[in-house]
Scaffold this motif. Structure first.
Motif, mmCIF file in Angstrom:
data_model
loop_
_atom_site.group_PDB
_atom_site.id
_atom_site.type_symbol
_atom_site.label_atom_id
_atom_site.label_comp_id
_atom_site.label_asym_id
_atom_site.label_seq_id
_atom_site.Cartn_x
_atom_site.Cartn_y
_atom_site.Cartn_z
ATOM 1 N N ASP A 77 0.807 -1.212 0.000
ATOM 2 C CA ASP A 77 0.000 0.000 0.000
ATOM 3 C C ASP A 77 0.845 1.269 0.000
ATOM 4 O OD1 ASP A 77 -2.490 1.278 -0.056
ATOM 5 O OD2 ASP A 77 -2.472 1.565 2.107
ATOM 6 N N SER A 78 2.111 1.149 0.332
ATOM 7 C CA SER A 78 2.971 2.329 0.425
ATOM 8 C C SER A 78 3.588 2.638 -0.933
ATOM 9 C CB SER A 78 4.075 2.094 1.463
ATOM 10 O OG SER A 78 3.512 1.844 2.727
ATOM 11 N N ALA A 79 2.821 3.342 -1.759
ATOM 12 C CA ALA A 79 3.319 3.743 -3.079
ATOM 13 C C ALA A 79 4.176 4.989 -2.910
ATOM 14 C CB ALA A 79 2.164 4.014 -4.030
ATOM 15 N N ARG A 80 5.405 4.913 -3.380
ATOM 16 C CA ARG A 80 6.319 6.056 -3.284
ATOM 17 C C ARG A 80 6.411 6.807 -4.596
ATOM 18 N NH1 ARG A 80 11.608 4.362 -0.177
ATOM 19 N NH2 ARG A 80 11.696 6.590 0.196
ATOM 20 N N ALA A 90 2.242 2.971 -13.974
ATOM 21 C CA ALA A 90 3.254 2.212 -13.243
ATOM 22 C C ALA A 90 3.259 2.719 -11.811
ATOM 23 C CB ALA A 90 4.629 2.399 -13.876
ATOM 24 N N TRP A 91 3.474 1.800 -10.892
ATOM 25 C CA TRP A 91 3.529 2.092 -9.463
ATOM 26 C C TRP A 91 4.838 1.532 -8.910
ATOM 27 C CZ3 TRP A 91 -1.035 3.904 -6.924
ATOM 28 C CH2 TRP A 91 -2.196 3.863 -7.686
ATOM 29 N N ALA A 92 5.353 2.151 -7.867
ATOM 30 C CA ALA A 92 6.531 1.627 -7.183
ATOM 31 C C ALA A 92 6.438 1.995 -5.715
ATOM 32 C CB ALA A 92 7.809 2.201 -7.793
ATOM 33 N N GLY A 93 6.942 1.119 -4.862
ATOM 34 C CA GLY A 93 6.860 1.427 -3.444
ATOM 35 C C GLY A 93 7.595 0.434 -2.576
ATOM 36 N N GLU A 94 7.121 0.384 -1.335
ATOM 37 C CA GLU A 94 7.731 -0.467 -0.324
ATOM 38 C C GLU A 94 6.647 -1.104 0.522
ATOM 39 O OE1 GLU A 94 9.726 1.669 2.936
ATOM 40 O OE2 GLU A 94 8.801 3.470 2.144
ATOM 41 N N SER A 95 7.019 -2.161 1.191
ATOM 42 C CA SER A 95 6.119 -2.801 2.132
ATOM 43 C C SER A 95 6.554 -2.414 3.536
ATOM 44 C CB SER A 95 6.156 -4.315 1.991
ATOM 45 O OG SER A 95 5.353 -4.902 3.000
ATOM 46 N N ALA A 129 11.287 5.621 -7.250
ATOM 47 C CA ALA A 129 10.999 6.331 -8.491
ATOM 48 C C ALA A 129 10.572 5.314 -9.540
ATOM 49 C CB ALA A 129 12.223 7.101 -8.972
ATOM 50 N N VAL A 130 9.699 5.748 -10.457
ATOM 51 C CA VAL A 130 9.250 4.856 -11.526
ATOM 52 C C VAL A 130 8.899 5.688 -12.752
ATOM 53 C CG1 VAL A 130 6.785 4.814 -10.876
ATOM 54 C CG2 VAL A 130 7.790 2.846 -12.036
ATOM 55 N N THR A 131 9.207 5.146 -13.922
ATOM 56 C CA THR A 131 8.785 5.736 -15.189
ATOM 57 C C THR A 131 8.220 4.631 -16.062
ATOM 58 O OG1 THR A 131 10.980 5.515 -16.158
ATOM 59 C CG2 THR A 131 10.449 7.647 -15.145
#
Length: 170
Positions: A77-80, A90-95, A129-131
């Protein structure tokens, strides 16, 4: 696998994505419910065994499953970072469950963020970061690595050193 017919786990994958959960470990999960078990391999040349900047990283597929089960799920759920291109996001994050877990997802840019695929790595570190473009999802981890996932075959990810990361060789 993205174009395959739905497997018995397709509904489960979509429900868990809506709840922002993913299998715990190193996996690629697809919209059709299939799953790839991945393994992060880090190697160093023998003449620089203690130098993390000399590492090469490879995320290798070790098992493909159309039927699978797990009791271990992590929150994603933690999208950075997020990036829209065309009708995709596109999504990127951490748990929050552990500091080394990072995740990257490709979805449709619709009201439900309909999942195409989700990559979870227990050892990547968070992605900050994500592209996204016509051919790839590119995510940058806090470990100083750039992960480039081909949109249609994310298991063929290429991992390179981030030259902008502190401590990178100049």
């Amino acid at each position: 696998m993205n174009g395959s017919a739905a497997t018995p786990n397709a509904r489960l994958v979509h429900r868990r994505w809506r709840e922002r959960e993913a299998p715990d470990g190193d996996f690629l999960v697809f919209a059709d419910g299939s799953l790839l078990v991945m393994d992060l391999l880090r190697t160093r040349p023998p003449d620089r065994p203690g130098d993390p900047r000399a590492e090469t990283w490879h995320w290798a597929q070790i098992l493909r499953a159309t039927e699978w089960s797990t009791d271990d799920w992590v929150e994603v759920d933690s999208a950075r970072a997020t990036h829209v291109h065309g009708a995709s996001r596109a999504w990127a994050g951490e748990s929050a469950q552990h500091g080394s877990i990072g995740w990257v997802a490709l979805t449709r840019d619709d009201e439900d963020s309909t999942l195409e695929w989700l990559a979870v790595s227990g050892w990547s570190n968070p992605f900050h970061a994500v592209t996204l473009d016509d051919t790839a999802v590119t995510a940058v981890s806090t470990a100083g690595r750039i992960w480039t996932f081909p949109r249609d075959a994310p298991q063929n990810v290429k991992i390179t050193a981030d030259p902008a990361h502190p401590g990178a060789r100049r």
